[in-house]
Design an enzyme around this catalytic site. Structure first.
Site, PDB file in Angstrom:
ATOM      1  CD  GLU A  25      -2.682  -1.259  -0.222  1.00 32.27           C
ATOM      2  OE1 GLU A  25      -3.090  -0.195  -0.739  1.00 32.27           O
ATOM      3  OE2 GLU A  25      -2.825  -2.357  -0.785  1.00 32.27           O
ATOM      4  CB  CYS A  44      -1.132   7.534   1.837  1.00 32.41           C
ATOM      5  SG  CYS A  44      -2.408   6.703   2.759  1.00 32.41           S
TER       6      CYS A  44
HETATM    7  N1  LIG Z   1      -1.509   3.496   0.909  1.00 34.04           N
HETATM    8  C1  LIG Z   1      -1.499   3.477   2.220  1.00 34.04           C
HETATM    9  O1  LIG Z   1      -2.337   2.868   2.860  1.00 34.04           O
HETATM   10  C2  LIG Z   1      -0.439   4.241   2.964  1.00 34.04           C
HETATM   11  C3  LIG Z   1      -0.620   4.469   4.324  1.00 34.04           C
HETATM   12  C4  LIG Z   1       0.357   5.178   5.015  1.00 34.04           C
HETATM   13  C5  LIG Z   1       1.473   5.658   4.357  1.00 34.04           C
HETATM   14  N2  LIG Z   1       1.614   5.427   3.027  1.00 34.04           N
HETATM   15  C6  LIG Z   1       2.778   5.967   2.315  1.00 34.04           C
HETATM   16  O2  LIG Z   1       3.965   5.781   3.084  1.00 34.04           O
HETATM   17  C7  LIG Z   1       4.913   6.771   2.775  1.00 34.04           C
HETATM   18  C8  LIG Z   1       5.459   7.408   4.018  1.00 34.04           C
HETATM   19  O3  LIG Z   1       6.005   6.453   4.847  1.00 34.04           O
HETATM   20  P1  LIG Z   1       7.580   6.215   4.988  1.00 34.04           P
HETATM   21  O4  LIG Z   1       8.296   7.505   4.818  1.00 34.04           O
HETATM   22  O5  LIG Z   1       7.787   5.445   6.250  1.00 34.04           O
HETATM   23  O6  LIG Z   1       7.873   5.272   3.729  1.00 34.04           O
HETATM   24  P2  LIG Z   1       9.185   4.459   3.410  1.00 34.04           P
HETATM   25  O7  LIG Z   1       8.957   3.732   2.143  1.00 34.04           O
HETATM   26  O8  LIG Z   1      10.385   5.311   3.516  1.00 34.04           O
HETATM   27  O9  LIG Z   1       9.316   3.411   4.619  1.00 34.04           O
HETATM   28  C9  LIG Z   1       8.282   2.500   4.920  1.00 34.04           C
HETATM   29  C10 LIG Z   1       8.875   1.330   5.677  1.00 34.04           C
HETATM   30  O10 LIG Z   1       9.778   0.641   4.822  1.00 34.04           O
HETATM   31  C11 LIG Z   1      11.012   0.450   5.480  1.00 34.04           C
HETATM   32  N3  LIG Z   1      12.045   0.327   4.461  1.00 34.04           N
HETATM   33  C12 LIG Z   1      12.771   1.313   3.874  1.00 34.04           C
HETATM   34  N4  LIG Z   1      13.614   0.770   2.954  1.00 34.04           N
HETATM   35  C13 LIG Z   1      13.386  -0.558   2.954  1.00 34.04           C
HETATM   36  C14 LIG Z   1      13.925  -1.655   2.204  1.00 34.04           C
HETATM   37  N5  LIG Z   1      14.854  -1.497   1.267  1.00 34.04           N
HETATM   38  N6  LIG Z   1      13.439  -2.894   2.444  1.00 34.04           N
HETATM   39  C15 LIG Z   1      12.490  -3.092   3.375  1.00 34.04           C
HETATM   40  N7  LIG Z   1      11.964  -2.094   4.113  1.00 34.04           N
HETATM   41  C16 LIG Z   1      12.398  -0.853   3.903  1.00 34.04           C
HETATM   42  C17 LIG Z   1      11.120   1.645   6.410  1.00 34.04           C
HETATM   43  O11 LIG Z   1      12.042   1.399   7.424  1.00 34.04           O
HETATM   44  C18 LIG Z   1       9.681   1.731   6.904  1.00 34.04           C
HETATM   45  O12 LIG Z   1       9.464   0.793   7.923  1.00 34.04           O
HETATM   46  C19 LIG Z   1       4.178   7.771   1.890  1.00 34.04           C
HETATM   47  O13 LIG Z   1       4.511   7.548   0.555  1.00 34.04           O
HETATM   48  C20 LIG Z   1       2.719   7.439   2.153  1.00 34.04           C
HETATM   49  O14 LIG Z   1       1.860   7.837   1.131  1.00 34.04           O
HETATM   50  C21 LIG Z   1       0.692   4.731   2.326  1.00 34.04           C
HETATM   51  N1  LIG Z   2      -6.468   5.619   5.999  1.00 36.32           N
HETATM   52  C1  LIG Z   2      -6.038   6.980   6.194  1.00 36.32           C
HETATM   53  C2  LIG Z   2      -4.765   7.287   5.478  1.00 36.32           C
HETATM   54  C3  LIG Z   2      -3.634   6.321   5.684  1.00 36.32           C
HETATM   55  C4  LIG Z   2      -2.401   6.826   5.049  1.00 36.32           C
HETATM   56  O1  LIG Z   2      -1.652   7.622   5.481  1.00 36.32           O
HETATM   57  C5  LIG Z   2      -7.100   7.945   5.708  1.00 36.32           C
HETATM   58  O2  LIG Z   2      -8.092   7.518   5.147  1.00 36.32           O
HETATM   59  O3  LIG Z   2      -6.921   9.140   5.873  1.00 36.32           O
END
Ligand SMILES: NC(=O)c1ccc[n+]([C@@H]2O[C@H](COP(=O)([O-])OP(=O)(O)OC[C@H]3O[C@@H](n4cnc5c(N)ncnc54)[C@H](O)[C@@H]3O)[C@@H](O)[C@H]2O)c1
Ligand SMILES: N[C@@H](CCC=O)C(=O)O
Length: 515
Positions: free
Chosen positions: A286, A320
């Site tokens: 996600e 996100c």
């Molecule tokens: N779609 C969704 O439901 C959702 C929800 C929340 C956040 N997000 C997204 O998450 C991002 C923000 O979070 P972030 O800054 O923690 O993201 P990120 O990708 O930097 O890190 C996410 C996780 O991945 C780990 N990670 C980093 N490099 C890795 C590797 N090579 N292998 C395995 N794990 C690794 C990090 O330590 C962390 O635990 C934004 O892009 C946001 O939109 C999406």
């Molecule tokens: N589920 C949350 C967003 C999660 C991602 O950051 C929302 O609906 O705002």
């Protein structure tokens, strides 16, 4: 009897009693800051010399906690423990597995403000955002427990004379859970307990920015009766153990939530079959968003401005789902922009450990630098009409920022900023508004503010996002009400908090018996 699912109510902080209780929880947590936290492998606490140091983003000098860092050897130990635990956990009745989640929900509910207070310090969340994060974690526990009870009876198949067919679900094996920092309780909790209640032991690697609140979840699940080895806590440096966790031959699934680039890297690596690996790994990914609110010509313009402002600046836009693009019909553009600026002026900014504020500092230095850079890019791409100020002398503070008259193809209209920055663009008619809304590689959330039924129906099918909202903002999905997940580069559309989610961690088996 298990009562029907109902989402956890949010706390009203205008109520003096709630406010005082929350302040007491903040004091309690403050008295516990700076402690050391271990890895948890097979129920054993392991302290390492090397530590992740979690700091309060609103006060960089304040250490929230120091969390031990797992090495590759620890990952191997955790995987061995998970494989061993799988032999019994997979056969534990679904009702018993669900009971662990229900009990954990009750424990967190009793200590709700305490969990939210940890989120205020560890993730820098304002009170209502922290409260919502904790409530969502409770919802995941309650919802996935009930989903497992439903799936436990399998599905009905047709039988023939002297032949009985059974269709049931079984767990897959140990997997890895890798959450982000922004929903530091809810997403950690939901992405870990879903595979667990389905019968799969887990290696949980929390974000390096918010490891303390993740440890608190581990404690709760242990207290709720989760057997040792089912949840192994392996925080660490992603550069050191990230690939190793994904590549491990015994990893059956990777439940990832985070950025587009990390997600794509995981998907690519997980496709490579390692020596000794006898299964295909599943990846649930996600990812990011570039989410649009469309405002139509016939619309409630106050509602439009309120939806844009709250979706763009709630938790400083670090969702996100956050609105980072407002795409507005030319006839109402100026009015919506003016109303949005007026509302933004009223937002309070400060340190949520001291007071109840609307917006706080952004999560970490990396985030701060990235957002600051996008604000500079925005100054070339549009007109800065509000905010744009940054200050990281004490915490990572960035004011809510609005850019106007931005080209739909500009970088600030295309790339995920993940901060309190929203770009406004204009369209000539509803078709063009939809076209602009769809012109990114992401497809996570979106909203349409309109009183025109034909336009809403067009958006229903043509606005290509996983979570589409009419006449409200584009954030704040609720478990069981708005299952969450996106299309395109926003991910594998697993719909967290929805009726299909647990199936990502289950295999369906058919047994035919002849009589
Ligand atoms: N779609 C969704 O439901 C959702 C929800 C929340 C956040 N997000 C997204 O998450 C991002 C923000 O979070 P972030 O800054 O923690 O993201 P990120 O990708 O930097 O890190 C996410 C996780 O991945 C780990 N990670 C980093 N490099 C890795 C590797 N090579 N292998 C395995 N794990 C690794 C990090 O330590 C962390 O635990 C934004 O892009 C946001 O939109 C999406
Ligand atoms: N589920 C949350 C967003 C999660 C991602 O950051 C929302 O609906 O705002």
């Amino acid at each position: 009897m298990v009562l029907p699912f109902k989402h956890e109510p949010f706390t009203d902080f205008d109520n003096q009693k709630n406010k005082e209780e929350f302040e007491s929880a903040l004091k309690l947590v403050e008295s516990e800051l700076g402690k050391d936290y271990p890895l948890v492998i097979n129920g054993e606490r392991i302290y390492t010399e090397d530590k992740l140091v979690s700091i309060n983003p609103n006060d960089k000098d304040q250490v929230v906690g120091k969390v031990s860092k797992a090495t590759k050897e620890h990952v191997d130990q955790a995987m061995d423990a998970a494989l061993e635990a799988f032999t019994t956990w997979r056969k534990m009745p679904a009702a018993a597995r669900a009971d662990v989640l229900f009990r954990a929900a009750a424990i967190v509910r009793r200590r709700k403000h305490e969990f939210s207070a940890w989120l205020v310090y560890d993730a820098g969340k304002p009170w209502n955002q922290a409260d919502g994060d904790t409530a969502e974690g409770i919802d995941f526990l309650e919802y996935y427990g009930r989903q497992m009870l439903e799936l436990a009876s399998g599905k009905k198949l047709a039988d023939r004379a002297n032949e009985h067919n059974a269709y049931f679900y079984q767990p897959m094996g140990p997997g890895v859970v890798i959450p982000p920092w922004n929903f530091a309780f809810a997403i950690v909790c939901g992405t870990a307990v879903a595979p667990i209640v389905a019968g799969n032991p887990v290696l949980l690697k929390p974000s390096e920015h918010t490891p303390v609140i993740a440890y608190k979840l581990v404690e709760v699940l242990e207290e709720a009766g989760l057997p040792r080895g089912v949840l192994n806590f392996v925080p660490g440096d992603p550069a050191e153990i990230g690939d190793y966790l994904v590549d491990h031959k015994d990893t059956h699934f990777i439940n990832f939530t985070g950025s587009r680039n990390t997600g794509l890297r995981i998907i690519e690596r997980a496709a490579i079959v390692q020596e000794g690996q006898k299964h295909i790994k599943r990846v649930i990914a996600e990812l990011g968003g570039k989410d649009t609110i469309i405002v139509d010509k016939e619309a409630d313009l106050d509602l439009a401005a309120d939806s844009i402002v709250n979706s763009a600046f709630g938790f400083s836009g670090q969702k996100c789902s956050a609105c980072s693009r407002a795409v507005i019909h030319k006839d109402v553009y100026d009015e919506v922009l003016a109303k949005s600026i007026e509302l933004t002026k009223k937002l309070t900014i400060g340190n949520p450990t001291n007071e109840n504020v609307y917006m706080a500092a952004v999560s970490n230095q990396q985030q701060f630098n990235k957002i600051k850079n996008y604000i500079e890019i925005g100054k070339d791409e549009g007109e800065l009409v509000y905010g744009g100020e940054v200050d990281d002398s004490k915490g990572y503070f960035i004011t809510p920022t609005i850019f106007s008259n931005v080209d739909p193809d500009a970088r600030i209209m295309q790339e995920e900023i993940f901060g309190p920055v929203v770009a406004f663009a204009k369209g000539n008619d509803f078709d063009e508004l939809i076209e602009i809304a769809n012109n990114t590689e992401y497809g996570l959330t979106g909203a349409v503010i309109s009183n025109n039924r034909e336009h809403l129906e067009k958006a229903r099918y043509d606005f290509h996002v996983g979570n589409l909202y009419f006449n409200r903002g584009c954030t704040a999905a609720i478990v069981g009400y708005q299952p969450f997940g996106g299309f395109k580069m926003s991910g594998t559309d697993s719909k967290a908090g929805g009726p299909d989610y647990l199936q990502y961690f289950l295999e369906a088996k058919v047994v035919t018996e002849m009589y």
